[in-house]
Write a protein that holds these residues in place. Structure first.
Motif, short mmCIF file in Angstrom:
data_model
loop_
_atom_site.label_atom_id
_atom_site.label_comp_id
_atom_site.label_asym_id
_atom_site.label_seq_id
_atom_site.Cartn_x
_atom_site.Cartn_y
_atom_site.Cartn_z
N TYR A 194 65.73 -16.76 11.85
CA TYR A 194 66.40 -18.03 11.59
C TYR A 194 66.62 -18.23 10.10
CZ TYR A 194 67.50 -22.98 11.61
OH TYR A 194 68.13 -24.18 11.41
N VAL A 195 65.62 -17.91 9.29
CA VAL A 195 65.76 -18.10 7.84
C VAL A 195 66.85 -17.20 7.27
CG1 VAL A 195 64.57 -17.80 5.64
CG2 VAL A 195 63.39 -18.89 7.54
N LEU A 196 66.92 -15.95 7.75
CA LEU A 196 67.86 -14.98 7.18
C LEU A 196 69.26 -15.08 7.78
CD1 LEU A 196 65.59 -11.80 6.99
CD2 LEU A 196 66.17 -13.40 5.15
N HIS A 197 69.36 -15.41 9.07
CA HIS A 197 70.66 -15.30 9.74
C HIS A 197 71.05 -16.53 10.56
CE1 HIS A 197 70.53 -11.04 8.65
NE2 HIS A 197 69.35 -10.96 9.23
N GLY A 198 70.09 -17.32 11.02
CA GLY A 198 70.44 -18.37 11.98
C GLY A 198 70.62 -19.76 11.41
N HIS A 199 70.09 -20.00 10.20
CA HIS A 199 70.12 -21.37 9.67
C HIS A 199 71.51 -21.80 9.30
CE1 HIS A 199 69.87 -24.37 6.37
NE2 HIS A 199 69.03 -24.93 7.22
N HIS A 200 71.79 -23.06 9.60
CA HIS A 200 73.03 -23.71 9.17
C HIS A 200 72.67 -25.12 8.72
CE1 HIS A 200 77.01 -25.58 9.26
NE2 HIS A 200 77.48 -24.34 9.14
N PRO A 201 73.26 -25.60 7.61
CA PRO A 201 72.89 -26.94 7.11
C PRO A 201 73.04 -28.06 8.12
CG PRO A 201 74.17 -25.74 5.48
CD PRO A 201 74.21 -24.90 6.73
N ASP B 91 72.68 -31.99 13.91
CA ASP B 91 73.07 -31.81 15.32
C ASP B 91 71.91 -32.14 16.25
OD1 ASP B 91 75.52 -30.98 14.40
OD2 ASP B 91 75.08 -28.83 14.60
N ARG B 92 70.72 -31.73 15.85
CA ARG B 92 69.54 -32.01 16.68
C ARG B 92 69.27 -33.50 16.73
NH1 ARG B 92 66.57 -31.23 21.01
NH2 ARG B 92 64.31 -31.34 20.64
N ARG B 93 69.39 -34.20 15.61
CA ARG B 93 69.16 -35.64 15.60
C ARG B 93 70.23 -36.36 16.41
NH1 ARG B 93 67.54 -38.19 9.92
NH2 ARG B 93 67.51 -39.96 11.35
N GLU B 94 71.43 -35.83 16.46
CA GLU B 94 72.47 -36.45 17.27
C GLU B 94 72.15 -36.34 18.76
OE1 GLU B 94 77.32 -36.18 17.95
OE2 GLU B 94 76.34 -34.96 16.42
N ARG B 95 71.56 -35.20 19.15
CA ARG B 95 71.19 -35.00 20.55
C ARG B 95 69.90 -35.73 20.90
NH1 ARG B 95 72.42 -29.69 19.11
NH2 ARG B 95 70.19 -29.15 19.15
N ALA B 96 69.06 -35.95 19.88
CA ALA B 96 67.77 -36.64 20.11
C ALA B 96 67.60 -37.72 19.04
CB ALA B 96 66.63 -35.63 20.07
N LYS C 106 63.17 -36.92 11.37
CA LYS C 106 63.34 -35.46 11.38
C LYS C 106 64.23 -35.04 10.22
CE LYS C 106 64.72 -31.65 14.43
NZ LYS C 106 63.39 -31.02 14.49
N THR C 107 63.74 -34.15 9.36
CA THR C 107 64.51 -33.66 8.21
C THR C 107 64.67 -32.16 8.20
OG1 THR C 107 62.49 -33.58 6.86
CG2 THR C 107 63.79 -35.62 6.77
N ASP C 108 63.88 -31.43 8.97
CA ASP C 108 63.93 -29.97 8.98
C ASP C 108 63.92 -29.46 10.41
OD1 ASP C 108 63.68 -29.41 6.04
OD2 ASP C 108 61.78 -30.47 6.34
#
Length: 222
Positions: free
Chosen positions: A149-156, A161-166, A172-174
Motif C-alpha cells: 500500500y505504501v509503495l503502490h496502493g496509496h492515493h491521497p 473516500d472512506r469517510r464518505e462511505r462511513a 479519521k485522518t489516515d
C-alpha cells in the motif's frame, strides 16, 4: 492479591515467612499511596499525570519475586486510578516505564489486526512445525500488505473516500489496515479480470519460441 515483602528471618526454627502483610488490590493501594505529579510523554503527547508506586509481592503470579506496582491517575481524576502496571523492573523511573508501556500500543494493535483481518493465530494446527510457521506467515502477509500500500496502493483521496462511505468516522485522518487490505483485494480482483493480463506472451513471441524448438529438434536429429 498483593502482599508486603517477606519480613526478616527471626532465627527461630521452622520455615521462614514468604510474604508479609496483605496489601489488597490496586484499588486498595490507590486509597493509601501518595500520588505525585509527573510530566510524561505517551501517544505522541506530553501531559501531566499523577503516579504512585510501591514495591511488593504479587504472590499468586510471581510468588516471591519482587515487583513494583505503579498506579497512574490522570490529571482530571480525583480518586482511584486510571492505569495499574506491575513490573519486575525495579530500577527504571516510573515515568519512563509509562512511556515504554504506551509504545506497546501499536504492537498490540498489529497483533489484533493480524488476528482479526488475516486470521493469524486462528489456524487449528497440531504439528509443531505448522504451529511455528502459521503465525509468522500471517504477520508476513500483514507486512506485505502495508508495504504494497505504501509503495503502490496509496492515493491521497483514500481517506476522504472512506469517510464518505462511513461518515461516522469523524476523526479519521489516515487509512487503516482494513482500508489497505480492502484496496489490495480490489487490485487483485481487477488484475485477474483485466482484458489483457500483464506478462502474457505475444503471438510473435510464441511463434519465435516454437521456431526455436523446431530448429533445436532438427539439430538434434542431425
Amino acid at each position: 492479591m498483593l502482599y508486603d515483602l517477606a519480613p526478616p528471618r527471626t532465627g527461630k526454627r521452622g520455615r521462614p515467612a514468604l510474604k508479609d502483610t496483605r496489601l489488597g488490590t490496586a484499588k486498595d493501594l490507590a486509597a493509601t499511596l501518595a500520588f505525585v505529579p509527573f510530566q510524561i510523554t505517551r501517544y505522541q503527547r506530553t501531559e501531566t499525570v499523577h503516579l504512585a508506586e510501591t514495591t511488593c509481592l504479587w504472590y499468586g503470579s510471581f510468588h516471591t519475586r519482587t515487583v513494583r506496582v505503579i498506579l497512574l491517575r490522570d490529571d482530571d481524576t480525583d480518586s482511584g486510578y486510571d492505569l495499574a502496571l506491575v513490573t519486575t523492573d525495579l530500577t527504571t523511573p516510573a515515568p519512563a516505564l509509562i512511556t515504554r508501556y504506551a509504545w506497546r500500543w501499536s504492537i498490540e494493535v498489529t497483533f489484533a489486526e493480524a488476528r482479526d483481518l488475516l486470521g493469524a493465530g486462528q489456524a487449528r494446527n497440531r504439528t509443531r512445525a505448522a504451529v511455528e510457521r502459521t503465525v509468522p506467515v500471517g504477520l508476513y502477509c500483514y507486512t506485505i500488505t502495508v508495504t504494497w500500500y505504501v509503495l503502490h496502493g496509496h492515493h491521497p483521496s483514500d481517506t476522504a473516500d472512506r469517510r464518505e462511505r462511513a461518515p461516522w468516522y469523524t476523526t479519521k485522518t489516515d487509512p487503516s489496515v482494513s482500508d489497505m487490505l480492502a484496496k489490495l483485494r480490489r487490485a487483485i480482483i481487477a488484475a485477474r479480470f483485466l482484458p489483457t493480463r500483464p506478462g502474457q506472451p505475444t503471438d510473435q513471441e510464441i511463434r519465435a519460441v516454437q521456431q526455436a524448438w523446431a530448429t533445436a529438434s532438427l539439430d538434434a536429429a542431425a
